[in-house]
Design an enzyme around this catalytic site. Structure first.
Site, PDB file in Angstrom:
ATOM      1  N   ASN A 113      49.111  33.148  23.556  1.00 57.86           N
ATOM      2  CA  ASN A 113      48.475  32.329  22.533  1.00 57.86           C
ATOM      3  C   ASN A 113      49.366  32.281  21.302  1.00 57.86           C
ATOM      4  O   ASN A 113      50.049  33.260  20.984  1.00 57.86           O
ATOM      5  CB  ASN A 113      47.122  32.918  22.121  1.00 57.86           C
ATOM      6  CG  ASN A 113      46.039  32.687  23.147  1.00 57.86           C
ATOM      7  OD1 ASN A 113      46.145  31.820  24.004  1.00 57.86           O
ATOM      8  ND2 ASN A 113      44.984  33.470  23.059  1.00 57.86           N
ATOM      9  N   ARG A 158      45.073  31.445  29.518  1.00 63.14           N
ATOM     10  CA  ARG A 158      46.202  32.343  29.814  1.00 63.14           C
ATOM     11  C   ARG A 158      46.029  33.030  31.163  1.00 63.14           C
ATOM     12  O   ARG A 158      46.977  33.120  31.944  1.00 63.14           O
ATOM     13  CB  ARG A 158      46.364  33.402  28.723  1.00 63.14           C
ATOM     14  CG  ARG A 158      46.905  32.849  27.424  1.00 63.14           C
ATOM     15  CD  ARG A 158      47.021  33.923  26.373  1.00 63.14           C
ATOM     16  NE  ARG A 158      45.712  34.525  26.156  1.00 63.14           N
ATOM     17  CZ  ARG A 158      45.513  35.734  25.669  1.00 63.14           C
ATOM     18  NH1 ARG A 158      46.528  36.503  25.346  1.00 63.14           N
ATOM     19  NH2 ARG A 158      44.291  36.198  25.494  1.00 63.14           N
TER      20      ARG A 158
END
Length: 92
Positions: free
Chosen positions: A38, A20
């Site tokens: 996520n 990320r």
């Protein structure tokens, strides 16, 4: 500039490896807006907005393996409506 939107689901070893944050940094450098987060199934969702060249570059980056430490087994993408988001962020 005409803005387009894309939602991408990324599968593989993409959680717990900085995916990320590396995607966030890459998107900022390439002037995309949107977010990355996520998902509960172990995948990552990217929602990105930009012109067609920017979004094609994002897809190419993922095809090349994305960030170091990640292993992308597969990803799928689909067009989405453009939201008025001024930046690219990591959602938790």
């Amino acid at each position: 500039m005409i803005k387009y939107g894309v939602t991408i689901y990324v599968y593989g070893r993409v959680q717990g490896v900085g995916f990320r944050y590396q995607t966030f940094r890459w998107a900022k450098l390439n002037r995309l807006t949107g977010y990355v987060c996520n998902l509960h199934d172990g995948s990552v969702k990217i929602v990105a907005y930009g012109d067609s060249e920017q979004l094609n570059t994002l897809t190419h980056w993922l095809e090349q393996g994305g960030p170091p430490g990640a292993r992308i087994d597969n990803f799928s993408s689909q067009s989405c409506a453009v939201e008025d988001i001024a930046d690219f962020i990591v959602r938790h």
